[in-house]
Design a protein around this motif. Sequence first.
Motif, mmCIF file in Angstrom:
data_model
loop_
_atom_site.group_PDB
_atom_site.id
_atom_site.type_symbol
_atom_site.label_atom_id
_atom_site.label_comp_id
_atom_site.label_asym_id
_atom_site.label_seq_id
_atom_site.Cartn_x
_atom_site.Cartn_y
_atom_site.Cartn_z
ATOM 1 N N GLN A 247 -6.629 -17.081 -8.333
ATOM 2 C CA GLN A 247 -5.881 -15.881 -7.967
ATOM 3 C C GLN A 247 -6.726 -14.612 -8.049
ATOM 4 O OE1 GLN A 247 -4.249 -18.302 -10.009
ATOM 5 N NE2 GLN A 247 -3.353 -19.007 -8.085
ATOM 6 N N ILE A 248 -7.777 -14.631 -8.845
ATOM 7 C CA ILE A 248 -8.690 -13.495 -8.940
ATOM 8 C C ILE A 248 -10.125 -14.013 -8.830
ATOM 9 C CG2 ILE A 248 -7.083 -12.156 -10.343
ATOM 10 C CD1 ILE A 248 -8.787 -12.788 -12.784
ATOM 11 N N ASP A 249 -11.051 -13.085 -8.584
ATOM 12 C CA ASP A 249 -12.452 -13.463 -8.393
ATOM 13 C C ASP A 249 -13.340 -13.138 -9.586
ATOM 14 O OD1 ASP A 249 -11.967 -14.308 -5.708
ATOM 15 O OD2 ASP A 249 -11.887 -12.194 -5.131
ATOM 16 N N MET A 250 -12.933 -12.178 -10.407
ATOM 17 C CA MET A 250 -13.721 -11.843 -11.591
ATOM 18 C C MET A 250 -12.865 -11.098 -12.592
ATOM 19 S SD MET A 250 -16.207 -8.613 -10.595
ATOM 20 C CE MET A 250 -16.775 -8.489 -12.308
ATOM 21 N N THR A 251 -13.352 -11.012 -13.832
ATOM 22 C CA THR A 251 -12.668 -10.279 -14.887
ATOM 23 C C THR A 251 -13.627 -9.284 -15.529
ATOM 24 O OG1 THR A 251 -13.244 -11.769 -16.716
ATOM 25 C CG2 THR A 251 -11.305 -12.340 -15.395
ATOM 26 N N SER A 252 -13.059 -8.263 -16.148
ATOM 27 C CA SER A 252 -13.873 -7.258 -16.836
ATOM 28 C C SER A 252 -14.248 -7.696 -18.243
ATOM 29 C CB SER A 252 -13.101 -5.939 -16.914
ATOM 30 O OG SER A 252 -11.926 -6.095 -17.693
ATOM 31 N N THR A 253 -13.496 -8.622 -18.801
ATOM 32 C CA THR A 253 -13.737 -9.116 -20.153
ATOM 33 C C THR A 253 -13.357 -10.585 -20.205
ATOM 34 O OG1 THR A 253 -11.520 -8.365 -20.787
ATOM 35 C CG2 THR A 253 -13.345 -6.901 -21.326
ATOM 36 N N ASP A 265 -18.026 -24.731 -17.640
ATOM 37 C CA ASP A 265 -17.270 -24.879 -16.400
ATOM 38 C C ASP A 265 -18.144 -24.478 -15.217
ATOM 39 O OD1 ASP A 265 -15.485 -24.777 -14.252
ATOM 40 O OD2 ASP A 265 -13.857 -23.938 -15.464
ATOM 41 N N SER A 266 -18.467 -25.405 -14.361
ATOM 42 C CA SER A 266 -19.367 -25.137 -13.233
ATOM 43 C C SER A 266 -18.732 -24.232 -12.183
ATOM 44 C CB SER A 266 -19.796 -26.450 -12.578
ATOM 45 O OG SER A 266 -18.662 -27.144 -12.068
ATOM 46 N N LYS A 267 -17.421 -24.028 -12.249
ATOM 47 C CA LYS A 267 -16.752 -23.181 -11.267
ATOM 48 C C LYS A 267 -16.732 -21.709 -11.679
ATOM 49 C CE LYS A 267 -13.664 -26.969 -9.960
ATOM 50 N NZ LYS A 267 -12.251 -27.456 -9.979
ATOM 51 N N ILE A 268 -17.230 -21.422 -12.884
ATOM 52 C CA ILE A 268 -17.166 -20.062 -13.421
ATOM 53 C C ILE A 268 -18.543 -19.626 -13.916
ATOM 54 C CG2 ILE A 268 -16.207 -18.625 -15.276
ATOM 55 C CD1 ILE A 268 -13.674 -20.286 -15.133
ATOM 56 N N GLN A 269 -18.924 -18.391 -13.585
ATOM 57 C CA GLN A 269 -20.104 -17.778 -14.181
ATOM 58 C C GLN A 269 -19.660 -16.966 -15.403
ATOM 59 O OE1 GLN A 269 -22.768 -15.597 -11.400
ATOM 60 N NE2 GLN A 269 -21.210 -16.110 -9.852
ATOM 61 N N VAL A 270 -20.333 -17.163 -16.513
ATOM 62 C CA VAL A 270 -20.078 -16.372 -17.715
ATOM 63 C C VAL A 270 -21.283 -15.465 -17.955
ATOM 64 C CG1 VAL A 270 -19.623 -16.404 -20.188
ATOM 65 C CG2 VAL A 270 -18.654 -18.195 -18.726
ATOM 66 N N LEU A 271 -21.086 -14.173 -17.818
ATOM 67 C CA LEU A 271 -22.132 -13.203 -18.136
ATOM 68 C C LEU A 271 -21.865 -12.684 -19.543
ATOM 69 C CD1 LEU A 271 -22.365 -11.185 -14.794
ATOM 70 C CD2 LEU A 271 -23.476 -13.332 -15.425
ATOM 71 N N ARG A 272 -22.890 -12.685 -20.390
ATOM 72 C CA ARG A 272 -22.685 -12.450 -21.818
ATOM 73 C C ARG A 272 -23.935 -11.814 -22.417
ATOM 74 N NH1 ARG A 272 -24.298 -16.327 -25.787
ATOM 75 N NH2 ARG A 272 -23.162 -16.196 -27.756
ATOM 76 N N GLN A 273 -23.758 -10.734 -23.190
ATOM 77 C CA GLN A 273 -24.869 -10.121 -23.903
ATOM 78 C C GLN A 273 -24.326 -9.211 -25.000
ATOM 79 O OE1 GLN A 273 -26.996 -6.692 -22.122
ATOM 80 N NE2 GLN A 273 -25.893 -7.162 -20.228
ATOM 81 N N LEU A 493 -16.924 -14.598 -13.542
ATOM 82 C CA LEU A 493 -16.923 -14.549 -12.085
ATOM 83 C C LEU A 493 -16.802 -15.956 -11.529
ATOM 84 C CD1 LEU A 493 -19.196 -12.338 -13.218
ATOM 85 C CD2 LEU A 493 -19.490 -11.919 -10.789
ATOM 86 N N ARG A 494 -16.189 -16.079 -10.389
ATOM 87 C CA ARG A 494 -16.206 -17.370 -9.705
ATOM 88 C C ARG A 494 -17.650 -17.712 -9.359
ATOM 89 N NH1 ARG A 494 -12.752 -16.829 -4.439
ATOM 90 N NH2 ARG A 494 -14.209 -18.388 -3.669
ATOM 91 N N ALA A 495 -17.945 -18.975 -9.260
ATOM 92 C CA ALA A 495 -19.326 -19.435 -9.176
ATOM 93 C C ALA A 495 -20.054 -18.945 -7.933
ATOM 94 C CB ALA A 495 -19.364 -20.965 -9.230
ATOM 95 N N ASP A 496 -19.322 -18.655 -6.855
ATOM 96 C CA ASP A 496 -19.977 -18.289 -5.599
ATOM 97 C C ASP A 496 -19.971 -16.787 -5.347
ATOM 98 O OD1 ASP A 496 -17.256 -18.158 -5.248
ATOM 99 O OD2 ASP A 496 -17.214 -19.193 -3.320
ATOM 100 N N LEU A 497 -19.738 -15.994 -6.389
ATOM 101 C CA LEU A 497 -19.744 -14.545 -6.254
ATOM 102 C C LEU A 497 -21.085 -14.007 -6.747
ATOM 103 C CD1 LEU A 497 -17.870 -12.241 -5.339
ATOM 104 C CD2 LEU A 497 -17.071 -12.059 -7.697
ATOM 105 N N GLU A 498 -21.739 -13.217 -5.912
ATOM 106 C CA GLU A 498 -23.086 -12.739 -6.216
ATOM 107 C C GLU A 498 -23.132 -11.211 -6.308
ATOM 108 O OE1 GLU A 498 -25.491 -14.093 -2.995
ATOM 109 O OE2 GLU A 498 -25.572 -16.172 -3.691
ATOM 110 N N GLY A 499 -24.186 -10.715 -6.972
ATOM 111 C CA GLY A 499 -24.505 -9.296 -6.905
ATOM 112 C C GLY A 499 -24.066 -8.443 -8.069
ATOM 113 N N PHE A 500 -23.415 -9.030 -9.082
ATOM 114 C CA PHE A 500 -22.985 -8.238 -10.231
ATOM 115 C C PHE A 500 -24.079 -8.244 -11.289
ATOM 116 C CE2 PHE A 500 -20.936 -7.309 -14.246
ATOM 117 C CZ PHE A 500 -20.077 -6.280 -13.917
ATOM 118 N N VAL A 501 -24.561 -7.058 -11.649
ATOM 119 C CA VAL A 501 -25.568 -6.907 -12.698
ATOM 120 C C VAL A 501 -24.877 -6.320 -13.932
ATOM 121 C CG1 VAL A 501 -27.735 -5.821 -13.393
ATOM 122 C CG2 VAL A 501 -27.424 -6.575 -11.025
#
Length: 518
Positions: A247-253, A265-273, A493-501
């Motif tokens: 239902q959504i493509d990415m989250t802020s947290t 989960d291979s369907k989700i990108q987890v950005l973490r720092q 982010l969903r796995a196929d979404l690009e460009g978020f730094v």
Amino acid sequence: MTNQISRRRVLQGITALPFAGSLSLSARAALAQSTTMTAAITGYSVINSLDPAKASLIPEFYVIWGVFNGLMKFDDEMNVVPDLAETVTALDGGGYEFKLKSGVKFHDGSELTAEDVKFTFDRVMDKETASPNAGKLGKVSKVEVVDPLTVRILTEGSYAPLLTFLTNARTGTQIISKAAFEAMGAEAFSRAPVGTGAWKVSDWRAGEGLTLSAHPDYFEGKPGFETVEVPLIAEEASGVTALQGGQIDMTSTAPAADVSMLMQDSKIQVLRQPGLNTRFISINLKKAPFDDIHFRRAVSMAFQREAMVQAVIFGEGVPAQGVIPPQLPAYYSTEPRAYMKFDPAAAKAEMAKSKYKPEEVEVGVITWSGGWWKRFAEIFVAQVNQTLGTKFKVEVTDANTAYARQKSGDFEAGVWGWLGMVDPDEYVGDLLTSTGWRNFQGYSNPEVDQLAAQGLAETDPAKRPEYYKKAEAIAMDEVALIPCFCSNIHNLLRADLEGFVQKPYSNFADQFRSMKLS
């Protein structure tokens, strides 16, 4: 009534986007041409204003970063570089001259001029505006228009963080359209702001979310998506459910408890720092019992910060013994502080010096139900009561009320924290000085004020940290507030979404322009 978007609305009100992993090649190709991205602000349910001068909450800035630009910005390596400025020249005596980029257009089609810059800064500095961000320009003496594309910002002597405070971060100095603001008025502008950013607000549904439309004349190029839907989802876990369901493509947290699982989960990108943030117990030093230094010290030693990191944020962070986070390493103090560690015997001994008896004092600790904040309060209260025999209790309200009560002084204690702050003065100056706008505790110490002022004026990066370290040490000895931990930041982010730094101040909409589906 708490404003929040329900899970039902998330699931029904947003067009479902299936996961890339389950699509045929032709369906994936069609999906890659999607003109809408849905980027949810999760863990928050309130946006009060999108006027940079008036904004104070992180979800407000999540949107502001995509709607406006600053004279400066942070690049991907966190260097301060020009944004709306073409060139920057230091002036003798303090301040800078900025040559603006030509042909930059606001959302209404008008062109950016030096008059817009002057109007923006004059308004932030005007006491009648009552901007929570006025301190960023506290040492600015004058803003001068030299010509239509040249502006000078003059300061009272050297002012070390000025360029940082002019970035498109949590600064409130983003440039607005003078003509649009004067035509619309403050209230209308706060809901339909006119900036130069890649996105303009085309719809705002109070308590539910916003719709952003691409700015076709954006000076760095038109965004890849035509529209970004930005629902507000109060519970971080509900955001995960919506992302997993397409239902959504990415989250802020992201909920800290789920991070390790989601990383598998291979369907989700987890950005973490590690993040630029501070989490603490705000205490009212003007009211009993926190007007007593011994009571404050006792409470600060009565709970285990390491256990709190594990129980509240599931290891996604580090314990804190001050307000400056490790992500500002030159300013971060590693020297042990006696009152900032768990020591039950010392806590009881300190309580014995207090004019208050623990069993006779009832203290309400304010929190709200979104995300892990309620758990934060519950664990703090349980540990302190167990160690000291106090009668602390959790008071659950909504986030807006919690904020309003702390600002007005109508509280005894509350879980609190700030993120997105990029300069040490935003921690020491804002939280610990007598005039700091985030100093809801009412703490005041002339020596701390003086050290912070020296830090603002010191332009030598080798010398500046010592002023802030000394100021923080004094305030922590007096327990101006009770530091707890610094947390990691996350985006899903969903796995196929690009460009978020991802950047350590927890950026969001500033990256939407460059994002696309692969």
